[in-house]
Design an enzyme around this catalytic site. Structure first.
Site, PDB file in Angstrom:
ATOM      1  N   CYS A 121      18.725  -3.661 -18.157  1.00  0.00           N
ATOM      2  CA  CYS A 121      19.743  -3.247 -19.144  1.00  0.00           C
ATOM      3  C   CYS A 121      19.121  -3.017 -20.532  1.00  0.00           C
ATOM      4  O   CYS A 121      18.956  -1.879 -20.970  1.00  0.00           O
ATOM      5  CB  CYS A 121      20.865  -4.284 -19.258  1.00  0.00           C
ATOM      6  SG  CYS A 121      21.788  -4.549 -17.728  1.00  0.00           S
ATOM      7  N   ARG A 122      18.786  -4.104 -21.230  1.00  0.00           N
ATOM      8  CA  ARG A 122      18.394  -3.963 -22.642  1.00  0.00           C
ATOM      9  C   ARG A 122      17.002  -3.366 -22.835  1.00  0.00           C
ATOM     10  O   ARG A 122      16.827  -2.451 -23.644  1.00  0.00           O
ATOM     11  CB  ARG A 122      18.472  -5.333 -23.343  1.00  0.00           C
ATOM     12  CG  ARG A 122      19.886  -5.832 -23.492  1.00  0.00           C
ATOM     13  CD  ARG A 122      19.920  -7.286 -23.874  1.00  0.00           C
ATOM     14  NE  ARG A 122      19.452  -8.142 -22.781  1.00  0.00           N
ATOM     15  CZ  ARG A 122      19.257  -9.450 -22.873  1.00  0.00           C
ATOM     16  NH1 ARG A 122      19.475 -10.044 -24.022  1.00  0.00           N
ATOM     17  NH2 ARG A 122      18.852 -10.140 -21.827  1.00  0.00           N
ATOM     18  N   SER A 123      15.993  -3.914 -22.134  1.00  0.00           N
ATOM     19  CA  SER A 123      14.627  -3.439 -22.434  1.00  0.00           C
ATOM     20  C   SER A 123      14.373  -1.996 -21.987  1.00  0.00           C
ATOM     21  O   SER A 123      13.667  -1.269 -22.703  1.00  0.00           O
ATOM     22  CB  SER A 123      13.551  -4.394 -21.903  1.00  0.00           C
ATOM     23  OG  SER A 123      13.625  -4.579 -20.522  1.00  0.00           O
ATOM     24  N   CYS A 129      13.240  -8.008 -21.900  1.00  0.00           N
ATOM     25  CA  CYS A 129      14.506  -8.750 -21.806  1.00  0.00           C
ATOM     26  C   CYS A 129      14.412  -9.652 -20.577  1.00  0.00           C
ATOM     27  O   CYS A 129      13.311  -9.939 -20.094  1.00  0.00           O
ATOM     28  CB  CYS A 129      15.703  -7.802 -21.750  1.00  0.00           C
ATOM     29  SG  CYS A 129      15.715  -6.690 -20.332  1.00  0.00           S
ATOM     30  N   ASP A 186      23.295  -9.426 -24.567  1.00  0.00           N
ATOM     31  CA  ASP A 186      23.169  -9.176 -23.125  1.00  0.00           C
ATOM     32  C   ASP A 186      24.479  -8.581 -22.592  1.00  0.00           C
ATOM     33  O   ASP A 186      25.515  -9.238 -22.631  1.00  0.00           O
ATOM     34  CB  ASP A 186      22.860 -10.507 -22.421  1.00  0.00           C
ATOM     35  CG  ASP A 186      22.577 -10.337 -20.934  1.00  0.00           C
ATOM     36  OD1 ASP A 186      22.851  -9.241 -20.399  1.00  0.00           O
ATOM     37  OD2 ASP A 186      22.088 -11.302 -20.318  1.00  0.00           O
ATOM     38  N   ASN A 208      15.070  -6.676 -17.144  1.00  0.00           N
ATOM     39  CA  ASN A 208      14.437  -5.342 -17.253  1.00  0.00           C
ATOM     40  C   ASN A 208      15.272  -4.248 -16.585  1.00  0.00           C
ATOM     41  O   ASN A 208      14.748  -3.260 -16.080  1.00  0.00           O
ATOM     42  CB  ASN A 208      13.005  -5.348 -16.692  1.00  0.00           C
ATOM     43  CG  ASN A 208      12.187  -4.104 -17.035  1.00  0.00           C
ATOM     44  OD1 ASN A 208      11.307  -3.711 -16.288  1.00  0.00           O
ATOM     45  ND2 ASN A 208      12.458  -3.471 -18.156  1.00  0.00           N
TER      46      ASN A 208
HETATM   47  P1  4NP Z   1      18.860  -7.474 -19.091  1.00  0.00           P
HETATM   48  O1  4NP Z   1      20.276  -7.895 -18.461  1.00  0.00           O
HETATM   49  O2  4NP Z   1      18.101  -8.770 -19.330  1.00  0.00           O
HETATM   50  O3  4NP Z   1      19.257  -6.803 -20.370  1.00  0.00           O
HETATM   51  O4  4NP Z   1      18.189  -6.557 -18.096  1.00  0.00           O
HETATM   52  C1  4NP Z   1      20.387  -8.732 -17.356  1.00  0.00           C
HETATM   53  C2  4NP Z   1      20.159  -8.217 -16.086  1.00  0.00           C
HETATM   54  C3  4NP Z   1      20.297  -9.036 -14.977  1.00  0.00           C
HETATM   55  C4  4NP Z   1      20.669 -10.348 -15.139  1.00  0.00           C
HETATM   56  C5  4NP Z   1      20.886 -10.867 -16.409  1.00  0.00           C
HETATM   57  C6  4NP Z   1      20.750 -10.053 -17.527  1.00  0.00           C
HETATM   58  N1  4NP Z   1      20.823 -11.173 -13.988  1.00  0.00           N
HETATM   59  O5  4NP Z   1      21.204 -12.352 -14.151  1.00  0.00           O
HETATM   60  O6  4NP Z   1      20.580 -10.724 -12.854  1.00  0.00           O
END
Ligand code: 4NP
Length: 172
Positions: free
Chosen positions: A22-24, A17, A139, A20
């Protein structure tokens, strides 16, 4: 025959993602759990296309909602995707189209120097799941708790679909 000849190399999957956190990591935990339950010879890791949160633990909200369903994310640490991932993994699963496009660019760069068939195959996490075909894993980072529940639901459904696919292809 030596002892090593009997050990089959595992099939390797990398979930990707943006951050790294939340989703992945959620996808990694869900895939690992289902794979373990089915006794398959498949290893799973996760990474982010960004380097926003190097070495960070998963978002506390992701950890909390995952724990309610029996998934433990507490030991995971965020890292950025790197070029060796394309050689070491068989399949890289992107959580959405932005991340898939980013991975494709990195792979295209590597393909200028390396045989195509030795690099990881790229796909969306939902690419085998007819109930959410090619939809993004949404997201949840800037949203409320229900976004984290949705990520878990999407990852569970997508994982079931991937496991059916792996069985049909005799992978793992
Ligand atoms: P992820 O979510 O891609 O599912 O881990 C996010 C985590 C952090 C951010 C964006 C999405 N950020 O902008 O810091």
């Amino acid at each position: 025959m030596s002892k090593g000849d009997l050990i089959m190399k595992p099939y390797r999957i990398l979930c990707v993602c943006l951050g790294n956190i939340c989703r992945s990591p959620t996808a990694e935990a869900v895939l690992r759990t289902y794979i373990k339950n089915q006794g398959l010879n498949i290893e799973v890791d996760s990474a982010g296309t960004s380097n926003y949160h190097p070495n960070a633990s998963p978002d506390l909200r992701s950890q909390k909602y995952a724990k309610k369903r029996g998934y433990d994310l507490s030991q995971f640490k965020a890292r950025q995707v790197n070029s060796s991932d394309f050689r070491q993994f068989d399949l890289i699963l992107a959580m959405d189209l932005d991340n898939l496009n980013q991975l494709q660019k990195l792979k295209n760069n590597m393909m200028r120097h390396q045989a195509i068939d030795s690099l990881a195959e790229l796909a969306l996490m939902t690419a085998q799941d007819s109930t959410q075909l090619n939809r993004p894993i949404a997201d949840p980072y800037y949203g409320a708790g229900d976004g984290f529940e949705l990520v878990l639901e999407q990852c569970e459904s997508a994982t079931q679909a991937w496991l059916s696919y792996f069985k049909s292809k005799k992978i793992g």
